[in-house]
Design a protein around this motif. Structure first.
Motif, mmCIF file in Angstrom:
data_model
loop_
_atom_site.group_PDB
_atom_site.id
_atom_site.type_symbol
_atom_site.label_atom_id
_atom_site.label_comp_id
_atom_site.label_asym_id
_atom_site.label_seq_id
_atom_site.Cartn_x
_atom_site.Cartn_y
_atom_site.Cartn_z
ATOM 1 N N LEU A 153 0.823 -1.204 0.000
ATOM 2 C CA LEU A 153 0.000 0.000 0.000
ATOM 3 C C LEU A 153 0.857 1.254 0.000
ATOM 4 N N ASP A 154 0.262 2.346 -0.474
ATOM 5 C CA ASP A 154 0.926 3.648 -0.410
ATOM 6 C C ASP A 154 0.724 4.300 0.949
ATOM 7 N N ALA A 155 -0.343 3.940 1.637
ATOM 8 C CA ALA A 155 -0.632 4.541 2.941
ATOM 9 C C ALA A 155 0.414 4.115 3.974
ATOM 10 N N CYS A 156 0.588 4.954 4.981
ATOM 11 C CA CYS A 156 1.445 4.593 6.111
ATOM 12 C C CYS A 156 0.718 3.569 6.975
ATOM 13 N N VAL A 157 1.471 2.659 7.568
ATOM 14 C CA VAL A 157 0.882 1.571 8.357
ATOM 15 C C VAL A 157 1.461 1.594 9.764
ATOM 16 N N ILE A 158 0.583 1.517 10.758
ATOM 17 C CA ILE A 158 1.005 1.389 12.149
ATOM 18 C C ILE A 158 0.425 0.096 12.701
ATOM 19 N N ASN A 159 1.291 -0.716 13.272
ATOM 20 C CA ASN A 159 0.892 -2.000 13.835
ATOM 21 C C ASN A 159 0.320 -1.800 15.230
#
Length: 349
Positions: A153-159
């Motif tokens: 994905l292009d979006a930022c990801v936070i776990n």
């Protein structure tokens, strides 16, 4: 196993913290190494970057203590929380963090969404990204799910917790709480007691605490300790943490501890016969007031929540004078505000 859960870094390379820049005009004005797009675990954080997270969380706490708890820092940004597992503290704190920073926050749960109809995680995430999501905060039952999204994905990801693998924002708020009381992490003796085998919180805390110089003792029955930790060796045939001690005797583990960290006994995962009974576990490994006296007089009592009072921790300890469990919750909002700011504004000058 601990070592088996070391997944690849989704952003491809370690960060160069020497190029840290300050925002000139935004209040609060956190500083970070530019370029961090995702927060997946703490194994790709440097100690210096963790310290900057803490400094930025200090600024966020100041915002939280204002009469009007609102700043325009992330105005125009969209944060989507995608939680396919139940959560109260983590989900609400991310929502509160985003709203204080003026982001648009949209909550999506597995229940009532297309996930219930069999839609894949990938297609669900593509749908959310098509809605111009800037940040996706994900909690998922499968280890590695946030890494998968970060690669595609292009979006930022936070776990926000993936399977039994990692929970980095919980570990950061835990360390921030310890630091706020002791002024340091280096040299602290932290006893983590309970379900080590299935605990993503324990795994992320191991990465963070050992990186910051703390001495960690893991205490549990042998059936709830990962096999690669039991052999006591480090390296290829053992675990990667040099300053971690394994202990099956609770009284020895608590002796002289600065922090007593009780883990939730995960009832939903205890069908494999790891324990003879909950009563037996509580009798041998429950944190009671009597056992707490073995720790240092000013020792902190911590728990990631939700608690099974009377199982892994007695009520009088959970709500006693040494408990900072509610403080952990408040600090979680500040830490998550700092991280949302970081990934949403990766190139500041």
């Amino acid at each position: 196993m601990i070592q088996a859960n070391r997944t690849e870094r989704a952003n491809g390379a370690s960060l160069d913290v020497s190029d840290t820049r300050r925002a000139a005009s935004t209040r609060p004005a956190p500083t970070f190494a530019p370029g961090r797009r995702h927060v997946l675990d703490l194994d790709d954080f440097s100690a210096r970057e963790v310290e900057k997270v803490f400094q930025n969380a200090d600024a966020m706490r100041e915002v939280m203590n204002r009469e009007i708890k609102k700043v325009p820092t992330l105005r125009g940004k969209t944060v989507i929380t995608l939680f396919t597992e139940a959560s109260t503290r983590t989900r609400v704190s991310f929502e509160q963090a985003g709203k204080i920073l003026s982001a648009d926050v949209i909550n999506v749960s597995g229940s009532g969404s297309s996930v219930e109809k069999g839609e894949s995680l990938y297609n669900t995430a593509l749908t959310l990204q098509a809605m111009n999501a800037d940040i996706i905060v994900i909690r998922h039952a499968h280890s590695g799910a946030p890494y998968f999204l970060a690669r595609h994905l292009d979006a930022c990801v936070i776990n926000a917790g993936d399977g039994t693998h990692a929970h980095p924002t919980q570990a950061l708020l835990d360390m921030y709480t310890m630091r706020s009381h002791f002024g340091r992490l280096d040299g602290l003796k932290v006893a983590i007691v309970g379900d080590i085998l299935y605990s993503r919180v324990a795994r992320s805390n191991l990465w963070g605490l050992t990186m910051m110089g703390a001495n960690v003792t893991l205490c549990a029955p042998k059936t709830l300790i990962p096999p690669d930790m039991l052999n006591g060796r480090t390296g290829e045939d053992g675990h990667p943490f040099a300053n971690v001690k394994i202990e099956t005797d609770l009284e020895r583990a608590l002796d002289g501890a600065d922090v007593v960290y009780a883990l939730r006994l995960q009832m939903e995962r205890q069908q494999a016969g790891h324990l003879p009974s909950l009563r037996e576990y509580s009798k041998t490994y429950g944190i009671s007031a009597e056992r707490l006296r073995l720790a240092n007089p000013n020792a902190l009592v911590m728990h990631p929540g939700p608690m099974n009072e009377g199982v892994e921790i007695d009520s009088e300890v959970a709500h006693g004078s040494r408990s900072v469990i509610e403080e952990q919750v408040a600090n979680g909002v500040a830490i998550r505000m700092a991280l949302l700011y970081e990934v949403a504004t990766p190139m500041r000058g």
